[in-house]
Write a protein that holds these residues in place. Structure first.
Motif, PDB file in Angstrom:
ATOM      1  N   VAL A  31       0.840  -1.197   0.000  1.00 47.95           N
ATOM      2  CA  VAL A  31       0.000   0.000   0.000  1.00 47.95           C
ATOM      3  C   VAL A  31       0.875   1.247   0.000  1.00 47.95           C
ATOM      4  CG1 VAL A  31      -1.846   1.241   1.201  1.00 47.95           C
ATOM      5  CG2 VAL A  31      -1.715  -1.251   1.373  1.00 47.95           C
ATOM      6  N   ALA A  32       0.474   2.259  -0.784  1.00 50.23           N
ATOM      7  CA  ALA A  32       1.084   3.585  -0.728  1.00 50.23           C
ATOM      8  C   ALA A  32       0.085   4.538  -0.085  1.00 50.23           C
ATOM      9  CB  ALA A  32       1.456   4.078  -2.128  1.00 50.23           C
ATOM     10  N   ASP A  33       0.503   5.187   0.997  1.00 54.30           N
ATOM     11  CA  ASP A  33      -0.301   6.225   1.645  1.00 54.30           C
ATOM     12  C   ASP A  33       0.173   7.561   1.080  1.00 54.30           C
ATOM     13  OD1 ASP A  33      -1.702   7.945   3.263  1.00 54.30           O
ATOM     14  OD2 ASP A  33      -0.686   7.389   5.124  1.00 54.30           O
ATOM     15  N   VAL A  34      -0.657   8.184   0.262  1.00 57.63           N
ATOM     16  CA  VAL A  34      -0.288   9.409  -0.454  1.00 57.63           C
ATOM     17  C   VAL A  34      -0.906  10.612   0.263  1.00 57.63           C
ATOM     18  CG1 VAL A  34      -0.422  10.643  -2.652  1.00 57.63           C
ATOM     19  CG2 VAL A  34      -0.104   8.161  -2.623  1.00 57.63           C
ATOM     20  N   GLY A  35      -0.076  11.658   0.463  1.00 56.95           N
ATOM     21  CA  GLY A  35      -0.496  12.767   1.307  1.00 56.95           C
ATOM     22  C   GLY A  35      -0.496  12.332   2.760  1.00 56.95           C
ATOM     23  N   ALA A  36       0.531  11.581   3.138  1.00 57.36           N
ATOM     24  CA  ALA A  36       0.547  10.881   4.422  1.00 57.36           C
ATOM     25  C   ALA A  36       0.667  11.804   5.622  1.00 57.36           C
ATOM     26  CB  ALA A  36       1.696   9.865   4.434  1.00 57.36           C
ATOM     27  N   GLY A  37       1.204  13.004   5.438  1.00 51.11           N
ATOM     28  CA  GLY A  37       1.356  13.914   6.575  1.00 51.11           C
ATOM     29  C   GLY A  37       2.232  13.306   7.651  1.00 51.11           C
ATOM     30  N   ALA A  54       5.024   5.699   2.642  1.00 42.75           N
ATOM     31  CA  ALA A  54       4.369   6.992   2.848  1.00 42.75           C
ATOM     32  C   ALA A  54       4.907   8.014   1.857  1.00 42.75           C
ATOM     33  CB  ALA A  54       4.604   7.486   4.277  1.00 42.75           C
ATOM     34  N   VAL A  55       3.985   8.784   1.285  1.00 40.29           N
ATOM     35  CA  VAL A  55       4.335   9.802   0.291  1.00 40.29           C
ATOM     36  C   VAL A  55       3.731  11.128   0.725  1.00 40.29           C
ATOM     37  CG1 VAL A  55       4.206  10.468  -2.142  1.00 40.29           C
ATOM     38  CG2 VAL A  55       4.222   8.035  -1.512  1.00 40.29           C
ATOM     39  N   ASP A  56       4.516  12.196   0.658  1.00 40.37           N
ATOM     40  CA  ASP A  56       4.011  13.532   0.975  1.00 40.37           C
ATOM     41  C   ASP A  56       4.924  14.553   0.297  1.00 40.37           C
ATOM     42  OD1 ASP A  56       1.896  14.644   3.168  1.00 40.37           O
ATOM     43  OD2 ASP A  56       3.532  16.076   2.912  1.00 40.37           O
ATOM     44  N   PRO A  57       4.390  15.712  -0.089  1.00 37.65           N
ATOM     45  CA  PRO A  57       5.254  16.734  -0.687  1.00 37.65           C
ATOM     46  C   PRO A  57       6.083  17.503   0.326  1.00 37.65           C
ATOM     47  CG  PRO A  57       2.991  17.507  -0.616  1.00 37.65           C
ATOM     48  CD  PRO A  57       2.961  16.069  -0.185  1.00 37.65           C
ATOM     49  N   ASP A  58       5.786  17.352   1.631  1.00 42.45           N
ATOM     50  CA  ASP A  58       6.417  18.149   2.678  1.00 42.45           C
ATOM     51  C   ASP A  58       7.430  17.309   3.451  1.00 42.45           C
ATOM     52  OD1 ASP A  58       7.031  19.590   5.038  1.00 42.45           O
ATOM     53  OD2 ASP A  58       5.102  20.621   4.986  1.00 42.45           O
ATOM     54  N   ALA A  59       8.715  17.636   3.319  1.00 45.90           N
ATOM     55  CA  ALA A  59       9.767  16.876   3.988  1.00 45.90           C
ATOM     56  C   ALA A  59       9.653  16.952   5.506  1.00 45.90           C
ATOM     57  CB  ALA A  59      11.143  17.387   3.553  1.00 45.90           C
ATOM     58  N   TYR A  60       9.154  18.075   6.032  1.00 44.12           N
ATOM     59  CA  TYR A  60       9.014  18.214   7.488  1.00 44.12           C
ATOM     60  C   TYR A  60       7.927  17.278   8.019  1.00 44.12           C
ATOM     61  CZ  TYR A  60      11.991  22.312   7.040  1.00 44.12           C
ATOM     62  OH  TYR A  60      13.040  23.159   6.768  1.00 44.12           O
ATOM     63  N   MET A  61       6.827  17.148   7.274  1.00 46.01           N
ATOM     64  CA  MET A  61       5.788  16.199   7.661  1.00 46.01           C
ATOM     65  C   MET A  61       6.341  14.773   7.674  1.00 46.01           C
ATOM     66  SD  MET A  61       2.698  17.316   8.388  1.00 46.01           S
ATOM     67  CE  MET A  61       1.499  18.621   8.093  1.00 46.01           C
ATOM     68  N   ALA A  63       9.386  13.848   8.124  1.00 45.61           N
ATOM     69  CA  ALA A  63      10.298  13.689   9.257  1.00 45.61           C
ATOM     70  C   ALA A  63       9.520  13.375  10.526  1.00 45.61           C
ATOM     71  CB  ALA A  63      11.135  14.955   9.435  1.00 45.61           C
ATOM     72  N   ALA A  64       8.382  14.062  10.726  1.00 50.19           N
ATOM     73  CA  ALA A  64       7.527  13.773  11.878  1.00 50.19           C
ATOM     74  C   ALA A  64       6.944  12.369  11.781  1.00 50.19           C
ATOM     75  CB  ALA A  64       6.413  14.811  11.979  1.00 50.19           C
ATOM     76  N   LEU A  65       6.603  11.949  10.572  1.00 47.45           N
ATOM     77  CA  LEU A  65       6.079  10.594  10.374  1.00 47.45           C
ATOM     78  C   LEU A  65       7.114   9.552  10.772  1.00 47.45           C
ATOM     79  CD1 LEU A  65       4.013   9.293   7.385  1.00 47.45           C
ATOM     80  CD2 LEU A  65       6.009   8.016   8.135  1.00 47.45           C
ATOM     81  N   VAL A  72       8.906   2.667   8.222  1.00 44.35           N
ATOM     82  CA  VAL A  72       8.077   2.890   7.044  1.00 44.35           C
ATOM     83  C   VAL A  72       8.879   3.727   6.042  1.00 44.35           C
ATOM     84  CG1 VAL A  72       6.031   4.061   6.146  1.00 44.35           C
ATOM     85  CG2 VAL A  72       5.861   2.679   8.217  1.00 44.35           C
ATOM     86  N   PRO A  73       9.122   3.233   4.836  1.00 39.70           N
ATOM     87  CA  PRO A  73       9.845   4.041   3.837  1.00 39.70           C
ATOM     88  C   PRO A  73       9.047   5.286   3.474  1.00 39.70           C
ATOM     89  CG  PRO A  73       9.763   1.711   3.199  1.00 39.70           C
ATOM     90  CD  PRO A  73       8.813   1.879   4.343  1.00 39.70           C
ATOM     91  N   THR A  74       9.728   6.403   3.308  1.00 40.47           N
ATOM     92  CA  THR A  74       9.067   7.667   2.980  1.00 40.47           C
ATOM     93  C   THR A  74       9.620   8.229   1.682  1.00 40.47           C
ATOM     94  OG1 THR A  74      10.636   8.951   4.313  1.00 40.47           O
ATOM     95  CG2 THR A  74       8.627   8.214   5.408  1.00 40.47           C
ATOM     96  N   PHE A  75       8.743   8.920   0.928  1.00 41.43           N
ATOM     97  CA  PHE A  75       9.100   9.470  -0.373  1.00 41.43           C
ATOM     98  C   PHE A  75       8.447  10.830  -0.553  1.00 41.43           C
ATOM     99  CE2 PHE A  75       9.075   4.888  -0.643  1.00 41.43           C
ATOM    100  CZ  PHE A  75      10.224   4.565  -1.354  1.00 41.43           C
ATOM    101  N   ILE A  76       9.167  11.737  -1.161  1.00 39.68           N
ATOM    102  CA  ILE A  76       8.597  13.018  -1.577  1.00 39.68           C
ATOM    103  C   ILE A  76       7.801  12.791  -2.863  1.00 39.68           C
ATOM    104  CG2 ILE A  76       9.103  15.334  -2.425  1.00 39.68           C
ATOM    105  CD1 ILE A  76       9.625  15.160   0.500  1.00 39.68           C
ATOM    106  N   GLY A  77       6.560  13.272  -2.886  1.00 38.09           N
ATOM    107  CA  GLY A  77       5.749  13.133  -4.088  1.00 38.09           C
ATOM    108  C   GLY A  77       4.331  13.598  -3.853  1.00 38.09           C
TER     109      GLY A  77
END
Length: 234
Positions: A31-37, A54-61, A63-65, A72-77
């Motif tokens: 599963v990809a959680d997009v706009g994960a915050g 987890a995918v989100d456009p905000d690197a700070y979000m 980092a909190a995740l 959980v792998p995280t990606f900018i997108g």
């Protein structure tokens, strides 16, 4: 403040969204959680049996995740531009986010990264204004894009997806006075408001909570309705 202010998602609603791609015993869907915050939805997906990224456009979000949800792998997108190969996932989910997405471009891009028969799950936690104090709170908090979109009908999802299914859950969240404040101040209308507007919102909120007699160490029940949608890639 975002992490403290936003409610969790009911596990049964997330299970329902993933049901079309859930396999046999022991199988975990990808599963990809997009706009994960900060990972509110991410952690529930993981808990109900999803191998989630987890995918989100905000690197700070993100980092909190990573602080809140380990391993959980995280990606900018974004939903319109995902950093994945074709047909990588069984499901893509978005929590409190589809109303920010271009439905044509987002549907096409999400369809690209889903396998045939994969599912797109959309979910929102909304205050239930059947309660009198929730209606007073709504008068302080302007209607957002999510409410406007859902009031118009089913969220718009385009090709390569079929017809949406919808389910609704009613539940209650207990909040302290400070948590009510965190919830209000985590919303985009407050974050983008002028200092004068913020002061007005804070004053109206204090007046409401004083009228309710909510002291700092007490809690109040805030009713919620969770609206979930699932739609299968054709």
């Amino acid at each position: 403040m975002y992490e403290a202010g936003r409610p969790e998602y009911p596990a049964e609603a997330v299970q329902w969204m993933l049901e079309p791609v859930s396999g046999g015993a022991g199988r975990r869907v990808r599963v990809a959680d997009v706009g994960a915050g900060t990972g509110k939805l991410t952690r529930v997906v993981s808990a109900v049996g999803g191998d989630v990224v987890a995918v989100d456009p905000d690197a700070y979000m993100l980092a909190a995740l990573r602080d809140a949800v380990r391993d959980v792998p995280t990606f900018i997108g974004t939903a319109e531009s995902l950093p994945f190969q074709d047909a990588e996932f069984d499901a893509v989910v978005l929590g409190q986010a589809w109303h920010w997405v271009d439905p044509v471009t987002g549907s096409r891009e999400i369809g690209r990264v889903l396998r045939d028969g994969g599912v797109l799950g959309l979910i929102w936690n909304l205050r239930d204004d059947s309660d009198a104090w929730a209606r007073r709170l709504d008068a302080i908090m302007p209607e957002g894009k999510a409410q406007e979109m859902l009031a118009a009908g089913t969220p718009p999802v385009r090709a390569p997806f079929g017809e949406s299914e919808e389910r609704v859950w009613h539940w209650t969240r207990q909040l302290t006075r400070s948590e009510v404040g965190d919830m209000v101040r985590s919303r985009s209308f407050y974050i983008t408001a002028t200092p004068e507007q913020c002061a007005g919102i804070d004053g109206a909120l204090d007046e409401l909570l004083d009228d309710l007699g909510l002291d700092s160490d007490e809690t109040i029940d805030l009713p919620y309705v969770t609206r979930a949608y699932r739609v299968v890639r054709r």
